[in-house]
Scaffold this motif. Structure first.
Motif, mmCIF file in Angstrom:
data_model
loop_
_atom_site.group_PDB
_atom_site.id
_atom_site.type_symbol
_atom_site.label_atom_id
_atom_site.label_comp_id
_atom_site.label_asym_id
_atom_site.label_seq_id
_atom_site.Cartn_x
_atom_site.Cartn_y
_atom_site.Cartn_z
ATOM 1 N N PHE A 867 1.069 -1.417 -0.096
ATOM 2 C CA PHE A 867 0.163 -0.173 0.026
ATOM 3 C C PHE A 867 1.057 1.041 0.328
ATOM 4 O O PHE A 867 0.248 2.164 -0.826
ATOM 5 N N ARG A 871 0.625 4.166 -3.283
ATOM 6 C CA ARG A 871 0.850 5.308 -2.877
ATOM 7 C C ARG A 871 1.261 6.278 -3.967
ATOM 8 O O ARG A 871 1.079 7.288 -3.760
ATOM 9 N N ILE A 880 -5.442 1.560 -2.289
ATOM 10 C CA ILE A 880 -6.046 0.649 -0.938
ATOM 11 C C ILE A 880 -6.724 -0.580 -1.963
ATOM 12 O O ILE A 880 -6.622 -1.543 -1.440
ATOM 13 N N ALA A 883 -3.605 -2.806 -2.456
ATOM 14 C CA ALA A 883 -3.237 -3.657 -1.530
ATOM 15 C C ALA A 883 -4.565 -4.718 -1.311
ATOM 16 O O ALA A 883 -4.385 -5.671 -0.635
#
Length: 939
Positions: A867, A871, A880, A883
Motif C-alpha cells: 500500500f 501510493r 487501497i 493492497a
C-alpha cells in the motif's frame, strides 16, 4: 457502494473461511450440548419412570405367533408391563410362510412398536403418587439371531439375502469380506425393523468332535483368536454401517464356548480353563470388540453371557464355577479385566443367555421337575446381567410363560420398593439400556422407529457378496494343489457317468409352513446342467447324471426292501460326488458316506470320488479322506456355494481359500499353519515413519545424527540408535502372522566373533519393530528370526573408523531344509525385499493453527507494505484496491493449500512452513499485479 467496500467484504469472507479451515475441529461435545447426549436424556427419562416401568426394561421376552392384538398376552406385556424388548424366532412361529415372510415380519414389528406408543397416550395411577400420569414412551428392542447359512441358525430363511456361515467368511482370511457381509445383514434386518442382533459368535473353536457329537462348528469364524478377532471387528463394523447405526450388536457367547462339546441350549458344559488361560485364547476376540476396538462402529454394544462352567477358574482345579451367567463372583472377575472395564464404563451392556433353556432347568434340577423361574431371574440379574432373555420361561405350577413373566415382573417391582440396594442396581442397568436406545433413536418418536415398507424393495438383492465369499472360501483340503492336475487331469467328459449323493435336510419357516430344502437332492445336478449343459456349451447332458440322497444310501446299506437303484448306478459310474452337510448323531443318515466308504468301498473303487463339505471340514478321519480322490471344504450350503462346487468339479476355477480350523484327518494344525513360514526371507529395514523425521532417534547424551534430505541415505555412528522393523512376516497360507508372534532381532559384530545380542519384539499386523543403540565401533550385522523362519535379509553397518556410515543390505542365500509341511500349504512365493534406502512416504501435512497465524502476519505485512509503495505512483483509492487484491491473493493461495488441491502436496510436505509462506507471498504478488493490470485497463 464503492468498489473498495465490495473488495473489503469479499476479503473478510475469505479470511473467515481460512480461520475455519485452520482452527481446531469442534469435538462432539462442542457440537451437541451436554443436554442433548444419550446419557443426559437417559437420566432425565429414568427420573420420570415408575418402578414397574423400570423393571420392565430389564426383560427381553419371546412369545408365540404373530398376534399383537389388545387382548393378547404379548400386548399386555408391552403396553401395560413395559418390557424392554421382544425376540422373534421361527420356533415360536413369529414368521409367516415363504411368500409373506418379510412383509409380515415388518408388519409385526410395526405393531409391536405401535403398541408401546399407544400405551403412552393413556394415563395410569402410580400407587405412590396422588395424580395419574402418562407412561413414558420407550421404544422396544426387537431382537433376532441371524447367524448365516440359513436353517437352522437363521431365524428368517426366506426373502433375505442368503448369507454365508461365519466359518465360510473365516476361510477367506479377508476381514473386508466379513465387513461386507455384516453390512448386508445390518441393512436388511434394519429394513424389517429389527434393532437388536444376538451375534456374531466370537468363540474360538478349540474342540473338534468325534463323529456325531455337537459343537459350534460353522457358527464360528475359526480356531485362531487373532483371526476371530479381526473377522469379528470387521463384521460388527459392517452391521453398524449397513444399518446406519440403527442396530445393537450383542457378541456371543461370552466368555467363549469354543471349547464346549455340547449345545449351550441343551446342557451346561464344563470346561477346564483358568482365568489366565481364558485371557490368552477365548477372551481375546471379546477384548478386540470392547476396550481394544479402534472405533465405536467396530465395538460390540453388548455381550451375551453364556451358560458355561469353568473348572479351575481361579487356579484350583478342584473348584468349579456356577454357570457364568448366574455366578456373580466369576462374572465380576471377568468384568474387572482392563479392556472390559473400560468398555463397561462407556455403556457396554451385559445380556443373559436364555434363562428358560433346558440347560438352566437341568442345572437346577436334573429331573426337570421343578423350576423356580423368579429366583433364576433374580440370580441372573444380581450376577451382573443388565438384560434378561426369557424364552420357554415357565415356572413349575404356572399355566404358561406369560403367567411366570408377570409374577417375575411383580416380584422385581416389589423388591425395588423394599430394597434400596436392589433399586440402585436396577436403575444402573435401566440407565444403560436407555442410553443404548437413545443411541439408536436420538428422539423417541414413533415415525422414526417403525420401518418403511419401501425399504423392502432392496432386501434380498445382495447375492453377489455371498458368491464372492464362496469363491474366496473354497478350499482344496486334499490332495495338495501341486498334485491335483496329476490326480484329476480332466473334468467329467460326455461319455462318463456321474452319480451325485447329497445329504438332504428338510426345514420349515414355521410349524404350519411347507417343507423347504436349501440343498435338494438334485441341487448340484441342476446347477451343473445350468452351467455346462446343452444350453451352455454342451459339456454335459442330463442322461449322464443321476442324484440320490444320503437317506437312499442308508436304505441300501441297511438292506431295506426295494431300495433305490443306487448300487447299480454306482457300479456303472465313472465319477461319484458326495455333497456333505453336518454330521449329527441325531440324524443317522448324515453318516451314510462314512458307512459307504467303510462297508461297501468296492462300489467306489477305481472311480473318481469327490466330496464337497458344506459344513465344517473335520468330520472325516484320515482313513475316510484317503479313499477320496479330492476333498473340498465349502463351509456353507446356500446356492452360491453349490454353484462354486459345480465350477470346481469342472475345473473352471481353483480353490483359493484355506481352512480356518484344524483338520485332524489331514494333519492340518492351525497353530502350525499360522506360524511363520520357514521358506520365506524376512525383510528388514530402517523404521523411518516420514520424510520429516528421517534421522535416527538418539539418546539425550549421544550425538545427534545429521538429518538427511529426502534424497539422502541416512548414516549412523557410535551413540546413535537404529530404528528397525521387519517387513510383513507371512504364515504358511501367505497371510500375515497373528499379532503377538515372537520375533528376535539379532545383532552381531565382527570384533567379537560368536557373540551376539538379541532384542525380542512382537508382531502387529505382521510387522515387528525394535530399536538398537550402537555402543562401539566395528562391523555390525543385523538379522531377524521368528521360529520356525530363520532366514532374513541382513543389514550391515561398517563404522570401524568411527565415522558415520550408511547401512547396506545383504541378500541371503535361501537354504531349504527338508521339513514336514502341512497338507494345505500352497506354493510359497518369496516376498520382494524393499531396499533400505527407499524411504517411506510421509503422511500428508495439513496447515496448523501456527501456520495460519504466521501466514496471516506475512500477508498483512506484505499488503501494508505494498500500500505504501503503491501510493507513491497512484491515488490512495487505487493503492487501497491494490493492497486488498494483494491480501486476497495471499489468502486464496493459503486456502488452496489448506483444501489440499492438486499440487499442494509439494508445498506442504516437501517445503513445510516455508513453502506455505512462499505460496502466500506469491499469491500476494499475483493479487497486487492484478490490481496494477486493472488500473492500466481503466486508464
Amino acid at each position: 457502494m464503492s468498489m473498495s467496500k465490495y473488495f473489503l467484504r469479499f476479503w473478510i469472507l475469505l479470511t473467515l473461511l481460512a480461520i475455519t479451515l485452520s482452527s481446531t475441529r469442534l469435538t462432539k461435545a462442542d457440537i451437541h450440548p451436554q443436554t442433548n447426549t444419550p446419557e443426559f436424556k437417559a437420566k432425565i427419562l429414568l427420573e420420570r419412570m415408575t418402578p414397574e416401568e423400570r423393571v420392565g426394561q430389564l426383560f427381553l421376552v419371546s412369545f408365540k405367533g404373530r398376534d399383537v392384538a389388545e387382548n393378547s398376552q404379548i400386548y399386555d406385556l408391552i403396553a401395560r408391563r413395559h418390557i424392554g424388548g421382544v425376540i422373534l424366532t421361527n420356533a415360536n412361529d413369529n414368521f409367516a410362510e415363504a411368500s409373506q415372510t418379510l412383509p409380515e415380519a415388518q408388519r409385526l414389528i410395526t405393531d409391536i412398536q405401535t403398541a408401546e406408543w399407544k400405551s403412552s397416550l393413556s394415563q395410569i395411577q402410580d400407587p405412590l403418587k396422588e395424580n395419574p400420569s402418562n407412561p413414558v414412551y420407550v421404544p422396544l428392542f426387537v431382537a433376532i439371531s441371524q447367524e448365516g447359512d440359513l436353517y437352522p441358525y437363521d431365524q428368517i430363511i426366506n426373502g433375505l439375502t442368503p448369507l454365508p456361515s461365519l466359518m465360510a467368511i473365516g476361510a477367506t482370511w479377508q476381514p473386508e469380506m466379513a465387513k461386507q457381509v455384516g453390512a448386508v445383514l445390518g441393512r436388511e434386518l434394519s429394513a424389517l425393523g429389527f434393532n437388536f442382533l444376538l451375534g456374531p459368535s466370537l468363540d474360538v473353536l478349540d474342540v473338534y468332535p468325534a463323529k456325531g457329537s455337537e459343537e459350534l462348528g460353522t457358527r464360528t469364524f475359526g480356531g485362531d483368536p487373532y483371526w476371530v478377532s479381526e473377522m469379528g471387528k470387521a463384521y460388527i463394523q459392517g452391521i453398524h454401517t449397513g444399518s446406519e447405526n440403527k442396530m445393537v450388536v450383542i457378541a456371543k457367547h461370552f466368555p467363549g464356548m469354543g471349547s464346549s462339546d455340547r449345545p449351550p441350549s441343551e446342557e451346561i458344559a464344563t470346561v477346564r480353563r483358568s482365568l489366565e488361560q481364558l485371557k490368552q485364547i477365548e477372551l481375546q476376540p471379546f477384548f478386540a470388540v470392547t476396550g481394544k476396538a479402534e472405533t465405536r462402529e467396530a465395538a460390540a454394544d453388548g455381550l451375551l453371557v453364556s451358560h458355561i462352567r469353568y473348572q479351575g477358574f481361579q487356579g484350583n482345579i478342584r473348584v468349579t464355577t456356577r454357570p457364568v451367567s448366574l455366578d456373580s463372583s466369576a462374572l465380576e472377575q471377568l468384568m474387572a479385566l482392563p479392556y472390559l472395564t473400560s468398555w463397561r464404563q462407556e455403556g457396554g451392556v451385559m445380556v443373559s443367555f436364555n434363562l428358560g433353556s433346558q440347560a438352566v432347568r437341568r442345572f437346577y434340577d436334573p429331573t426337570e421337575q421343578s423350576f423356580d423361574a423368579r429366583q433364576v431371574a433374580r440370580t441372573a440379574f444380581l450376577a451382573g446381567n443388565d438384560l434378561l432373555y426369557l424364552d420357554n420361561f415357565t415356572a413349575s405350577g404356572d399355566a404358561d410363560q406369560y403367567t411366570t413373566i408377570v409374577k417375575t415382573l411383580d416380584s422385581f417391582a416389589q423388591k425395588y420398593r423394599e430394597d434400596p440396594a436392589f433399586a440402585q442396581r436396577v436403575d444402573a442397568s435401566v440407565e444403560r439400556l436407555l442410553v443404548l436406545k437413545y443411541r439408536l433413536y436420538p428422539n423417541f418418536i414413533l415415525e422414526n422407529i417403525i420401518p418403511s415398507p419401501a425399504a423392502l424393495e432392496t432386501v434380498g438383492t445382495s447375492q453377489q457378496i455371498t458368491f464372492e465369499v464362496a469363491q474366496k472360501a473354497a478350499t482344496l483340503l486334499d490332495p495338495p494343489a501341486s498334485e491335483l492336475n496329476a490326480i484329476l487331469p480332466h473334468s467329467p467328459e460326455r461319455n462318463e457317468k456321474i452319480v451325485i449323493i447329497t445329504d438332504v435336510i428338510a426345514e420349515r419357516q414355521c410349524t404350519q409352513c411347507e417343507l423347504q430344502y436349501t440343498v435338494a437332492v438334485d441341487s448340484l445336478q441342476k446347477t451343473i446342467l445350468r452351467l455346462y449343459g446343452p444350453q451352455t456349451g454342451g459339456q454335459i447332458s442330463a442322461y449322464q447324471m443321476v442324484s440320490f440322497s444320503f437317506e437312499d444310501v442308508s436304505k441300501m446299506l441297511d438292506g431295506v426292501a426295494n431300495p433305490p437303484p443306487i448300487e447299480d448306478e454306482l457300479r456303472g459310474a465313472s465319477w461319484v460326488v458326495f455333497v456333505i452337510q453336518k454330521v449329527n448323531a441325531k440324524r443317522p443318515s448324515s453318516l451314510a458316506m462314512q458307512r459307504l466308504l467303510s462297508e461297501r468301498f468296492e462300489l467306489l473303487r477305481n472311480k473318481r470320488v469327490i466330496a464337497f463339505a458344506l459344513n465344517a471340514p473335520y468330520f472325516l478321519d484320515a482313513t475316510d479322506i484317503s479313499k477320496l480322490t479330492a476333498y473340498y471344504g465349502l463351509y456353507s450350503k446356500t446356492a452360491p456355494f453349490i454353484d462354486i462346487a459345480a465350477r470346481l468339479l469342472f475345473q473352471e476355477l481353483d480353490a483359493s481359500g484355506h481352512s480356518p480350523v484344524s483338520v485332524n484327518g489331514l494333519g492340518y494344525d492351525l497353530s502350525v499353519i499360522t506360524s511363520p513360514n520357514p521358506e520365506q526371507i524376512i525383510p528388514i529395514s530402517l523404521d523411518i515413519p516420514s520424510a520429516e523425521s528421517i534421522a535416527p532417534t538418539t539418546s539425550e547424551t549421544s550425538p545427534t545424527a545429521p538429518a538427511p534430505t529426502p534424497t539422502q541415505v541416512p548414516t549412523f555412528k557410535v551413540g546413535d540408535t537404529l530404528p528397525l522393523k521387519t517387513g510383513i512376516i507371512y504364515d504358511h497360507n501367505r497371510n500375515p502372522v497373528p499379532d503377538g508372534t515372537l520375533v528376535r532381532f539379532v545383532f552381531s559384530t565382527g570384533t567379537e566373533p560368536g557373540r551376539s545380542e538379541q532384542i525380542e519384539a512382537f508382531t502387529e499386523k505382521g510387522v515387528a519393530r525394535a530399536a538398537f543403540r550402537i555402543n562401539s565401533p566395528g562391523v555390525l550385522e543385523i538379522r531377524v528370526t521368528s521360529d520356525p523362519a530363520q532366514t532374513s535379509e541382513i543389514l550391515r553397518l561398517d563404522i570401524t573408523g568411527g565415522e558415520a556410515a550408511a547401512i547396506t543390505v545383504i541378500a541371503p542365500t535361501m537354504i531349504v531344509i527338508a521339513t514336514p509341511q502341512p497338507t494345505l500349504t500352497p506354493p510359497f512365493e518369496t516376498p520382494t525385499a524393499t531396499p533400505v534406502a527407499a524411504l517411506q512416504e510421509g503422511k500428508k501435512r495439513a496447515p496448523s493453527g501456527g501456520d495460519w497465524l504466521a501466514t496471516m502476519i506475512v500477508i498483512w505485512g506484505c499488503a501494508i507494505s505494498l500500500f505504501f509503495v503503491s501510493r507513491r505512483v497512484v491515488l490512495d483509492l487505487w493503492a487501497i484496491r491494490w493492497a486488498l487484491l494483494a491480501n486476497i491473493g495471499g489468502v486464496l493461495a493459503y486456502l488452496y493449500l489448506a483444501l489440499g488441491l492438486p499440487g499442494s502436496n509439494y508445498w506442504l510436505d516437501q517445503a513445510g512452513k516455508a513453502g506455505i509462506l512462499a505460496a502466500a507471498i506469491i499469491g500476494v504478488l499475483i493479487g497486487w499485479g492484478a490490481g496494477w493490470l486493472w488500473h492500466r485497463y481503466k486508464k
